[in-house]
Design an enzyme around this catalytic site. Structure first.
Site, mmCIF file in Angstrom:
data_model
loop_
_atom_site.group_PDB
_atom_site.id
_atom_site.type_symbol
_atom_site.label_atom_id
_atom_site.label_comp_id
_atom_site.label_asym_id
_atom_site.label_seq_id
_atom_site.Cartn_x
_atom_site.Cartn_y
_atom_site.Cartn_z
ATOM 1 N N CYS A 193 0.799 -1.222 0.000
ATOM 2 C CA CYS A 193 0.000 0.000 0.000
ATOM 3 C C CYS A 193 0.835 1.278 0.000
ATOM 4 C CB CYS A 193 -0.929 0.008 1.211
ATOM 5 S SG CYS A 193 -2.184 -1.291 1.193
ATOM 6 N N ASN A 194 2.071 1.208 0.451
ATOM 7 C CA ASN A 194 2.910 2.398 0.464
ATOM 8 C C ASN A 194 3.539 2.683 -0.895
ATOM 9 O OD1 ASN A 194 4.496 -0.009 1.927
ATOM 10 N ND2 ASN A 194 5.900 1.004 0.516
#
Length: 369
Positions: free
Chosen positions: A143-144
């Site tokens: 997700c980063n």
């Protein structure tokens, strides 16, 4: 003695998003998968998510959605991802006022499947981009990864002033689900949605000082924030807290989220933000706009409390979570799109982009309009 000028700061010139056509409420998903366990139902109905865009599994002879093989999931990742990724890029380029032939660099991000060749090569063919377009695939960072990739795209743009760079996050999260009735998979299945988001970047033309910098006329520059700096903060002790790895019992890849993730991220948010802002001589009170990854209700609340932010500060993050769920690497760009649509940004405003994911990692970018 001549002085080599500093590279021009890249500017985000447009954003575009796309989702699959079918959207489901959490209650509809519980019904579709015939989930009666009260614990699982509570997870679905109390996470701050109202609906998500998904590509559901085929229906079997008994009328229930049947389990998909790993091969079927990978094909879903390819077809769903390619369709939404291409649409997000087209929308973004149209808003930037540029054409497909203007794209000189393409960076593609995904964490919901594995392809070789990757989405960058597939999109160049699908969209008809020039065959000499530079490209990069950022795979498996979670997700980063949107900010990791934006950092790479910004670096390319700064050394190619006037040329157009595109970064696109492509996440087909429904191609990574395991439906086995356990609480481990149910938490994941209640959270993620499918979608893609793209941004265009250009450096050069008119640097911050307002004087010509000697580069050629930039392509399709629109008013947008300059990317001032990036920062990362990894938490090695939580390296296994967020994983996408092989599940022997299920016979396929599966997400795992440790229940302590929201608190680990929140506890490290203040240090990482203060380091980013301190390097620029800024305080948190000087940041007008906060674009935070829609990681989940508990994650957003933990970050908000630890940074002393109001619900208004993270209104777009909460709204994206409500309407789409967690869109993995592209979530923050859906929130950024909503900020632009609100039309409240004024020149000189500072903004912080913040994503969180496996590692465990917090990624940050400081921007200024």
């Amino acid at each position: 003695m001549s002085v080599t000028p500093a590279p021009a700061l890249p500017r985000i010139t447009a954003v575009g998003t796309a989702v699959p056509p079918d959207s489901y409420t959490q209650a509809e998903l519980l019904e579709a998968f015939r989930i009666t366990d009260p614990r699982v139902r509570s997870v679905f109905l109390n996470g701050g998510i109202e609906r998500r865009n998904l590509v559901l599994p085929p229906v079997g002879p008994d009328g229930a959605h049947r389990p998909e093989t790993q091969g079927e999931l990978l094909r879903k990742h390819l077809t769903n991802g390619l369709r939404t990724g291409a649409e997000a890029v087209r929308v973004c380029l149209r808003r930037a006022g540029v054409s497909l032939r203007d794209v000189r660099y393409l960076c593609c991000v995904s964490s919901t499947g594995f392809l070789t060749p990757g989405f960058s090569a597939l999109l160049i063919k699908e969209l008809g981009l020039d065959v000499d377009c530079s490209r990069l695939d950022v795979v498996g960072m979670g997700c980063n990864a949107g900010l990791n990739a934006l950092n790479a795209a910004a670096g390319w743009a700064s050394t190619h002033p006037g040329d157009l760079a595109v970064m696109v996050c492509i996440e087909a999260c429904s191609a990574a689900y395991v439906f086995d009735g356990t609480m481990r998979t149910s938490v994941v299945n209640s959270l993620f949605g499918d979608g893609a988001a793209a941004v265009t970047l250009v450096a050069g033309g008119e640097p911050d000082g307002g004087e010509p910098d000697g580069s050629r006329e930039p392509v399709g520059v629109r008013p947008g924030p300059r990317l001032l700096r990036f920062a990362s903060h990894i938490i090695p002790d939580a390296v296994g807290a967020m994983r996408y790895d092989w599940d022997d019992d299920a016979g396929r890849f599966s997400f795992y989220l440790d229940p302590q993730v929201p608190y680990v991220v929140g506890a490290n948010a203040e240090e990482s933000i203060d380091r980013l802002l301190g390097a620029a001589g800024l305080r948190r009170s000087q940041v007008a706009h906060w674009i935070v990854h829609s990681g989940g209700r508990k994650v957003v609340d933990s970050v908000r409390v630890n940074l002393g932010l109001s619900r208004h500060d993270v209104r777009h993050t909460i709204g994206v979570l409500r309407d789409h769920g967690n869109l993995s690497s592209g979530s923050f760009l859906f929130s950024y799109e909503r900020l632009l649509a609100e039309d409240t940004v004024v020149p000189g405003d500072y903004g912080v982009l913040m994503t969180m994911g496996p590692g465990s990692t917090i990624e940050l970018a400081l921007v200024r309009w």
